[in-house]
Write a protein that holds these residues in place. Structure first.
Motif, mmCIF file in Angstrom:
data_model
loop_
_atom_site.group_PDB
_atom_site.id
_atom_site.type_symbol
_atom_site.label_atom_id
_atom_site.label_comp_id
_atom_site.label_asym_id
_atom_site.label_seq_id
_atom_site.Cartn_x
_atom_site.Cartn_y
_atom_site.Cartn_z
ATOM 1 N N ARG A 28 0.831 -1.207 0.000
ATOM 2 C CA ARG A 28 0.000 0.000 0.000
ATOM 3 C C ARG A 28 0.866 1.258 0.000
ATOM 4 N NH1 ARG A 28 -3.811 -2.498 4.765
ATOM 5 N NH2 ARG A 28 -4.734 -4.173 3.509
ATOM 6 N N VAL A 29 1.944 1.223 0.780
ATOM 7 C CA VAL A 29 2.809 2.401 0.833
ATOM 8 C C VAL A 29 3.491 2.631 -0.519
ATOM 9 C CG1 VAL A 29 4.852 3.406 1.937
ATOM 10 C CG2 VAL A 29 3.117 2.279 3.324
ATOM 11 N N ALA A 30 3.862 1.537 -1.180
ATOM 12 C CA ALA A 30 4.469 1.674 -2.513
ATOM 13 C C ALA A 30 3.515 2.414 -3.447
ATOM 14 C CB ALA A 30 4.810 0.302 -3.074
ATOM 15 N N ASP A 31 2.228 2.112 -3.372
ATOM 16 C CA ASP A 31 1.246 2.813 -4.201
ATOM 17 C C ASP A 31 1.087 4.268 -3.773
ATOM 18 O OD1 ASP A 31 0.730 0.594 -5.760
ATOM 19 O OD2 ASP A 31 -0.890 -0.135 -4.471
ATOM 20 N N TYR A 32 1.146 4.504 -2.473
ATOM 21 C CA TYR A 32 1.008 5.881 -1.980
ATOM 22 C C TYR A 32 2.106 6.791 -2.520
ATOM 23 C CZ TYR A 32 -2.734 5.044 1.430
ATOM 24 O OH TYR A 32 -3.930 4.779 2.026
ATOM 25 N N PHE A 33 3.296 6.239 -2.676
ATOM 26 C CA PHE A 33 4.376 7.063 -3.220
ATOM 27 C C PHE A 33 4.015 7.582 -4.601
ATOM 28 C CE2 PHE A 33 7.336 5.185 -0.053
ATOM 29 C CZ PHE A 33 7.873 6.383 0.396
ATOM 30 N N GLU A 34 3.465 6.702 -5.418
ATOM 31 C CA GLU A 34 3.111 7.112 -6.786
ATOM 32 C C GLU A 34 1.919 8.057 -6.764
ATOM 33 O OE1 GLU A 34 2.554 3.643 -9.176
ATOM 34 O OE2 GLU A 34 4.480 2.770 -8.603
ATOM 35 N N MET A 35 0.922 7.685 -5.952
ATOM 36 C CA MET A 35 -0.298 8.461 -5.886
ATOM 37 C C MET A 35 -0.020 9.862 -5.323
ATOM 38 S SD MET A 35 -2.996 9.374 -3.846
ATOM 39 C CE MET A 35 -4.226 10.307 -4.677
ATOM 40 N N GLY A 36 0.835 9.912 -4.281
ATOM 41 C CA GLY A 36 1.152 11.192 -3.638
ATOM 42 C C GLY A 36 1.761 12.178 -4.621
ATOM 43 N N GLU A 37 2.576 11.644 -5.499
ATOM 44 C CA GLU A 37 3.194 12.539 -6.477
ATOM 45 C C GLU A 37 2.143 13.111 -7.438
ATOM 46 O OE1 GLU A 37 6.616 10.974 -8.602
ATOM 47 O OE2 GLU A 37 6.244 12.397 -10.239
ATOM 48 N N VAL A 38 1.228 12.257 -7.886
ATOM 49 C CA VAL A 38 0.185 12.741 -8.798
ATOM 50 C C VAL A 38 -0.712 13.753 -8.080
ATOM 51 C CG1 VAL A 38 -1.771 12.063 -10.248
ATOM 52 C CG2 VAL A 38 0.258 10.625 -10.162
ATOM 53 N N MET A 39 -0.957 13.510 -6.803
ATOM 54 C CA MET A 39 -1.765 14.451 -6.012
ATOM 55 C C MET A 39 -1.095 15.832 -5.985
ATOM 56 S SD MET A 39 -3.143 13.875 -2.142
ATOM 57 C CE MET A 39 -1.722 14.300 -1.170
ATOM 58 N N CYS A 40 0.202 15.855 -5.759
ATOM 59 C CA CYS A 40 0.925 17.129 -5.728
ATOM 60 C C CYS A 40 0.914 17.799 -7.099
ATOM 61 C CB CYS A 40 2.369 16.929 -5.277
ATOM 62 S SG CYS A 40 2.506 16.444 -3.558
ATOM 63 N N ARG A 41 1.058 17.010 -8.142
ATOM 64 C CA ARG A 41 1.047 17.606 -9.482
ATOM 65 C C ARG A 41 -0.323 18.182 -9.798
ATOM 66 N NH1 ARG A 41 2.617 13.982 -14.032
ATOM 67 N NH2 ARG A 41 2.432 15.918 -15.211
ATOM 68 N N ASP A 42 -1.354 17.499 -9.366
ATOM 69 C CA ASP A 42 -2.711 17.998 -9.587
ATOM 70 C C ASP A 42 -2.901 19.335 -8.857
ATOM 71 O OD1 ASP A 42 -5.386 17.699 -10.600
ATOM 72 O OD2 ASP A 42 -6.038 17.163 -8.576
ATOM 73 N N ALA A 43 -2.409 19.380 -7.619
ATOM 74 C CA ALA A 43 -2.528 20.605 -6.825
ATOM 75 C C ALA A 43 -1.713 21.738 -7.447
ATOM 76 C CB ALA A 43 -2.059 20.345 -5.399
ATOM 77 N N LEU A 44 -0.580 21.370 -8.027
ATOM 78 C CA LEU A 44 0.302 22.366 -8.634
ATOM 79 C C LEU A 44 -0.341 22.987 -9.865
ATOM 80 C CD1 LEU A 44 3.187 23.593 -8.633
ATOM 81 C CD2 LEU A 44 3.913 21.647 -10.011
ATOM 82 N N LEU A 45 -0.984 22.143 -10.671
ATOM 83 C CA LEU A 45 -1.543 22.651 -11.925
ATOM 84 C C LEU A 45 -2.901 23.319 -11.750
ATOM 85 C CD1 LEU A 45 -0.492 19.941 -14.522
ATOM 86 C CD2 LEU A 45 0.640 22.069 -13.896
#
Lengths: 257, 637
Positions: free
Chosen positions: B558-575
């Motif tokens: 689950r944590v391995a997935d969170y790493f990937e998901m967390g990055e997309v979350m930040c990119r979404d917030a950035l854009l």
């Protein structure tokens, strides 16, 4: 504070299992009991050992996942509290704590402190519901329920299905669990049509699953984290006897005579 | 990525009726030929599985818990909304619709939200019929209370355990079907992949959490009812096992992930006490009905609360938002509390807390009434903190609580991967950028009891779905890649525990992608998350074996997935260069510090598409069309 833990370790269902001693330092009073186990597990993993397996999820005392017998008491020494809500301020420096799973014939151990409580589900599947098809309900205020009945039903409905009652009962009885559901549904007007059939079906299923009978020890009520009262057992027994004498014999729903 | 929301045409209030009248039906004889796989047995999953089983479909339901009664829906405390207008205070379907849409800062679809408000009443009827013991008045009728973001009393509740009672209701309906053989229920099995055959979701791979065995399950449709991803922050009010993995694996198989940056921070949680803390505990928002929120007027006031006279207190929610007061919506209340603490007026250890004070209500209503309304919450607070809220004000601080983002779905709840449906918190559909209190239970049950039983038939009837067997190559491939993923985790044999990585990830996200976000903070977060992810794959230690009950494997995956998901979350917030609801970009605020939307450029859902391993996800857009509602700046003053 410093503690000495004696924890039941069992690799799998077929293994014998036994207590293992773990000294643990740096426990603070604001930790929950499960957080204390987390700290131990972090140490074990770093050392290359397998952590202690225990079931847990919400850590708010509502999901019913967690539970262990702590120093002989299910969910530990604090009344009306699940293990996850028990905090270390209830222990003292240099305490020895014995931790073991909820033991019962009907709850086989899967690993360490994790047991299989599937029997509870099967008892509910046998009749612990009001049968109503989705979409076929009348207006909610079309059914009035007295506040007294509603509050009593809610008292019973608070059961979280953790299994502490079974683990504490010298007979391994699930009477508190079964009766809480029977009481909740039996107190409400919506639950009347299936009331007696439900009592018969659930109590018979509990027996079949290997749970024992109730002989009024009251240990279940004492350890119940939701303080479910054994009054519900009396109500369930009443329904059960009524059902056995009068209506449905067996689960086929046919009248006996 | 094709994103057709498929909203029915016609007037808003007729859309759902039109859709219901237009769907193709599956004949009773054919229903049992279709196998529907339901993943997750919370409110959405249990209600869907029960309703579909009743209709005659072959239903296979899966839970990773030991029982279907344990999902985190059970922890919802406060209540469930419905537009019954039993209080005769002017409520209506339209009003519930409008307030939910406005509460979501106009970032949800009109059609979906209206349908939600429309079926809200059926939910209450259904639950009462099942024996859910909702609170009642002395005359025997149902009681209601008020909740954040609403000026009418439309919330139904069962003490402080509404989620528990609703879930047990759905669980009982599910159990009835299991007993009758119309639903096959699989316990302790976690979904690890979605299997796609000829462009459609046709099955799943599960891991048996007792034996570690990977199993294939084939069907005609897959329903994900797998909840939200708040635990990406490590500390949240979610249960420890809540995770994004089912949704993330589906994303990697072609389902778009919408608005990951929409996360809700709940204003009333018990503050963090120490670094061993494993989760945060929510104190129901309903407490704000009778509790007043305040901080000392002056910074660094070290007096105990009872020594601070009223003249030296700042009841900041009542001051800033006079018409809603302590019942201002969650995002707004959370940010206000943070501002007070940033000004140095926070209370408790570390100055990260504000008071929630019941004293005035106890004086007005008496100890007994307060105990009846909130007894279990007050007791829980006392257990955790060792302080008595009847005598000392509670300390609260915001915490991550709910995620509005999730897998993209159309009006029929189907994701961009045909045959994959997503229900409840797992989808993105109804709450826009902020969810109002007592709306999550409503949405989970609306999707499961009333929406999916209608819409899934249309998909099944209109699609050519030749039978697939679980021994097909697609299943074997998915099973092998899941096995390889687990072996890869075990093979690292590093020095650090899974939890230590999860905590570090959570801290990065909370600091840089939490209540306040900036371009700079988000850019930093992305760099840090990437670096930590590399370290994770180089130094994590997962003990034990794959073919065993192994909780460290469960967490690590689950944590391995969170790493990937967390990055997309930040990119979404950035854009998303605007502030809306729970997404607060500090560059975009009004002079008074409130969220400033940019309707011209961001009136859309951002939908992320997986582009392959090691590649940046692709941002797609679904424009939001508003036919009825006029977009206004949200004001609760």
């Amino acid at each position: 504070m410093k503690l000495t833990l004696h924890i039941w370790r069992q690799k799998a269902r077929a293994d014998k299992g036994g207590f293992v001693r773990y000294p643990l330092a740096d426990v603070t009073e604001h930790m929950s009991f499960l957080e204390m186990l987390d700290v131990l597990n972090e140490e074990l993993v770093v050392k290359g050992e397998e952590p202690v397996h225990f079931e847990h999820d919400c850590r708010e005392g509502i999901c019913g996942c967690c539970g262990a017998v702590v120093n002989g008491q299910a969910h530990g020494p604090q009344k009306g509290t699940t293990l996850c809500q028990l905090h270390m301020r209830h222990f003292h420096d240099n305490d020895e704590i014995w931790i073991e799973p909820f033991r019962s014939k009907a709850f086989p151990i899967l690993k360490d402190l994790i047991v299989d409580r599937g029997a509870f589900d099967r008892v509910i599947q046998a009749g612990g519901f009001i049968a109503v098809r989705t979409g076929s309900a009348p207006d909610a205020n079309g059914i009035t329920v007295s506040k007294e009945a509603s509050d009593l039903a809610m008292d019973a409905a608070e059961c979280i299905g953790c299994g502490a009652c079974v683990a504490s009962c010298p007979n391994g009885s699930a009477s508190l669990f079964v009766s809480a559901k029977l009481s909740q549904l039996g107190l409400l007007p919506q639950g009347q049509p299936e009331r007696l059939k439900r009592a018969l079906a659930m109590i018979r299923k509990a027996e079949e699953e290997g749970f024992g009978y109730c002989s009024n020890y009251g240990e279940c009520e004492a350890v119940c984290p939701k303080r479910i009262s054994i009054h519900h057992i009396a109500r369930a027994n009443c329904d059960y006897h009524k059902a056995s004498f009068t209506v449905w014999q067996g689960t086929g729903g046919k009248a006996a005579r | 990525m094709k994103l057709d929301p498929r909203i029915p045409s016609g007037p808003l209030e007729d859309k759902w009726t039109r859709r219901k009248n237009g769907v193709a039906l599956v004949s009773p004889a054919n229903k049992k030929k279709s196998t529907i796989i339901v993943v997750g047995t919370g409110l959405a999953g249990a209600s869907a599985a029960a309703s579909l089983g009743e209709l005659g479909y072959t239903v296979k339901a899966f839970t990773f818990h030991d029982s279907a009664r344990r999902a985190h829906s059970i922890a919802a405390q406060g209540g469930i909304n419905a537009a019954k207008n039993y209080q005769n205070d002017g409520d209506s379907t339209y009003r519930l619709f409008y307030e939910t849409l406005k509460g979501g800062d106009f970032r949800a679809r009109e059609g979906n939200v209206y349908r939600l408000a429309e079926v809200s009443n059926n939910i209450i009827d259904q639950c009462v019929a099942q024996g859910v013991p909702f609170a009642r008045d002395y005359d025997g009728h149902l009681a209601n209370r008020s909740f954040g973001g609403a000026q009418v009393s439309r919330t139904f509740y069962a003490r402080g355990q509404t989620g528990q009672q609703l879930l047990l209701g759905a669980y009982s309906a599910l159990s009835k079907n299991v007993g009758a053989g119309t639903v096959q229920l699989h316990h302790r099995k976690e979904m690890v992949d979605v299997v796609v055959v000829d462009g459609r979701a046709r099955g799943i791979i599960t891991r048996d959490l007792v034996t570690g065995e990977l199993e294939s399950h084939a069907g005609e449709a897959v329903l994900l009812c797998t909840g939200g991803y708040s635990n990406v922050f490590y500390l949240s009010t979610n249960a420890k096992n809540c995770n994004v993995s089912a949704n993330w694996r589906a994303y990697k198989r072609g389902a778009g992930f919408a608005n990951p940056c929409y996360t809700q921070i709940h204003p009333t949680c018990i503050p963090v006490a120490g670094d061993y803390q494993s989760k945060l505990t929510l104190m129901s928002e309903s407490l704000r009905n009778d509790g007043r929120v305040w901080v000392p007027l002056k910074a660094d006031d070290a007096r105990s609360p009872d020594q601070i006279p009223v003249s030296d207190r700042d009841y900041f929610l009542e001051r800033i938002y006079p018409s809603y007061g302590n019942l201002a919506p969650r995002d707004i209340s959370s940010r206000a509390a943070k501002r007070m603490c940033d000004e140095g007026r926070g209370v408790g250890p570390g100055g990260r807390g504000v008071f929630l004070d019941l004293a005035d209500s106890i004086k007005r209503l008496g100890h007994g009434v307060i105990e009846e309304r909130y007894g279990n919450l007050i007791e829980m607070y006392e257990r955790i903190t060792g302080e008595d809220p009847y005598r000392v004000p509670m300390r609260i601080y915001p915490a991550v609580h709910y995620t509005m983002g999730g897998l993209w779905v159309d009006y029929d709840l189907m994701s961009s991967l045909p045959g994959l449906f997503v229900l409840g918190e797992a989808n993105f559909s109804d709450h826009g950028a902020n969810r109002l209190g007592a709306s999550a239970l409503m949405q989970g049950l609306a999707d499961g009891y009333f929406v999916i039983p209608t819409t899934i038939g249309d998909y099944l009837a209109n699609s050519k779905l030749p039978k697939v067997a679980p021994d097909r190559a697609e299943f074997t491939e998915a099973r092998q890649s899941s096995a390889a993923f687990i072996q890869k985790l075990l093979a690292v044999k590093g020095h650090r525990t899974v939890d230590s990585f999860h905590k570090a990830l959570g801290l990065i996200l909370w600091e840089h992608c939490g209540m306040g976000r900036t371009k700079e903070s988000l850019t930093t977060a992305i760099t840090k998350v990437r670096a930590l992810r590399e370290e994770f794959w180089a130094d994590v230690r997962v003990p034990g074996e794959a073919a065993d009950l192994n909780q460290e494997i469960e967490k690590a995956a689950r944590v391995a997935d969170y790493f990937e998901m967390g990055e997309v979350m930040c990119r979404d917030a950035l854009l998303r260069e605007e502030s809306c609801g729970g997404h607060f970009r500090e560059e975009h605020q009004t002079e008074e510090g409130e969220a400033k939307r940019d309707d011209e450029n961001f009136c859309h859902a951002a939908v992320w598409e997986y582009a392959g391993s090691g590649k940046d996800a692709i941002r797609n857009v679904e424009p939001l069309a508003f036919e009825v509602v006029h977009l206004a700046q949200r004001s609760y003053k």
